[in-house]
Design an enzyme around this catalytic site. Structure first.
Site, short mmCIF file in Angstrom:
data_model
loop_
_atom_site.label_atom_id
_atom_site.label_comp_id
_atom_site.label_asym_id
_atom_site.label_seq_id
_atom_site.Cartn_x
_atom_site.Cartn_y
_atom_site.Cartn_z
N LYS A 52 0.84 -1.21 0.00
CA LYS A 52 0.00 0.00 0.00
C LYS A 52 0.88 1.26 0.00
O LYS A 52 0.62 2.21 -0.74
CB LYS A 52 -0.93 -0.01 1.22
CG LYS A 52 -2.05 -1.04 1.10
CD LYS A 52 -2.82 -1.23 2.40
CE LYS A 52 -3.79 -2.40 2.29
NZ LYS A 52 -4.45 -2.74 3.55
N GLN A 96 -4.09 -1.28 9.86
CA GLN A 96 -4.07 -2.61 9.24
C GLN A 96 -4.65 -3.65 10.20
O GLN A 96 -4.22 -3.74 11.35
CB GLN A 96 -2.62 -2.97 8.85
CG GLN A 96 -2.50 -4.29 8.11
CD GLN A 96 -3.21 -4.29 6.75
OE1 GLN A 96 -3.13 -3.34 5.99
NE2 GLN A 96 -3.94 -5.36 6.46
N ASP A 119 -10.74 3.24 4.64
CA ASP A 119 -11.01 1.80 4.52
C ASP A 119 -12.52 1.54 4.43
O ASP A 119 -12.94 0.45 4.04
CB ASP A 119 -10.45 1.04 5.73
CG ASP A 119 -9.15 0.32 5.41
OD1 ASP A 119 -8.90 0.04 4.21
OD2 ASP A 119 -8.40 0.02 6.35
#
Ligand code: NAD
Length: 292
Positions: A52, A96, A119
């Site tokens: 990412k 994460q 997200d």
């Protein structure tokens, strides 16, 4: 033989779009920035955040990498989120997952400012998605919709069967597929479904997101179906350099003979997840600039 859906190519186009929008912002002295928070050293998580961060940099965005040891307290992480929420130079926050067991994921996700929830996991983002209001869509389900569209797979009137009901893939995907503009009829399967093949054999569009290598075998697929494999499973392989190789939830060799479309693993859904994240970060930055 099925058409292999090239997730890398579609992702490349989306990343170019993100880079062009980033360049427009940067030209005005405004650089989109994402805080990437990793707690602990889960090897899969580490490889995801590395990918990412690399993609962000390539698109001209900034990534602020924040690493915490696995024994970090929930309070400390909440303190960090509060700081990032207040930081005007940060437009998106990505924590994460999974987090270490002693940290309640939902507490952390809920602490993120929805305006920075790139997200799309915050309850406000989920609510907006369900209600069809503007907001950040979760990256993997959104990427799958883009792949279906790019491959011109007919969703209107199709029966879509989603295997998996997680908050990050199965549930949002099922919801998005049922949107009026997509207009699929959706069945969600999970560990309580019993005879899975009974449902998957009815699917015009079959989406496997169970995290079980090779779960979907050819006998479970209707001839001519579009099969989207979300699963990323590390399967031990002594002949591979890393000691493992990545396998999807679908028995690719056998199913690709029967299906009309199929995504490979790797190179299918995975690259789309990152591309859609980049677009969410640009959008967060654009929104921020618009409200200044
Ligand atoms: P999860 O473990 O949170 O959820 C898995 C779901 O599958 C559960 O709801 C469970 O009920 C269902 N399930 C498990 N075994 C089943 C079975 N035998 N029959 C029917 N249902 C079953 O997983 P997740 O976070 O949704 O991820 C699923 C897979 O997708 C994993 O392999 C993960 O690595 C992968 N993934 C890939 C991407 C990507 O970008 N490619 C993104 C997210 C997740």
């Amino acid at each position: 033989m099925a058409i292999i859906i090239d997730g890398k190519e579609t992702a490349r186009k989306k990343r170019e779009e993100a880079a062009a929008r980033t360049a427009a912002l940067t030209g005005r002295g405004f650089v989109p920035a994402l805080a990437v928070v990793l707690v602990g050293e889960n090897p899969a998580s580490l490889s995801y955040v590395t990918a990412k961060e690399k993609a962000l940099t390539e698109a001209g965005m900034q990534s602020r990498d924040i690493r915490f040891p696995a024994d970090t307290s929930e309070e400390k992480l909440l303190g960090l989120i509060a700081e990032l929420n207040a930081d005007p130079l940060i437009h998106g926050i990505l924590v994460q997952l999974p987090l270490p067991k002693h940290i309640r994921e939902d507490r952390i996700i809920t602490a993120i400012d929805p305006a920075k929830d790139v997200d799309g996991f915050h309850p406000v983002s989920v609510g907006n998605m369900v209600l069809g209001r503007p907001g950040f869509l979760p990256c993997t389900p959104h990427g799958i919709l883009v792949l279906l569209e790019e491959s011109k797979i007919l969703t209107v009137g199709a029966h879509a069967v989603v295997v998996g009901r997680s908050n990050i893939v199965g549930k949002p995907l099922a919801n998005l597929l049922a949107r009026r503009e997509i207009n699929a009829t959706v069945t969600v399967c999970h560990t309580g479904s019993g005879d899975l093949g009974r449902y998957t054999r009815q699917a015009d569009i079959l989406i496997a997101a169970a995290g079980r290598a090779g779960l979907i075998t050819a006998d479970m697929v209707k001839p001519g179906a579009a099969v989207i494999d979300v699963g990323v499973n590390r399967v031990p392989d002594v002949s591979a350099q890393k000691g493992y190789r990545l396998k999807g939830d679908v028995d690719f060799e056998a199913v690709s003979v029967k299906a009309a479309y199929i995504t490979p693993v790797p190179g299918g859904v995975g690259p789309m997840t990152i591309a859609m994240l980049l677009l969410n970060v640009v959008e967060a930055a654009e929104n921020c600039l618009a409200h200044r």
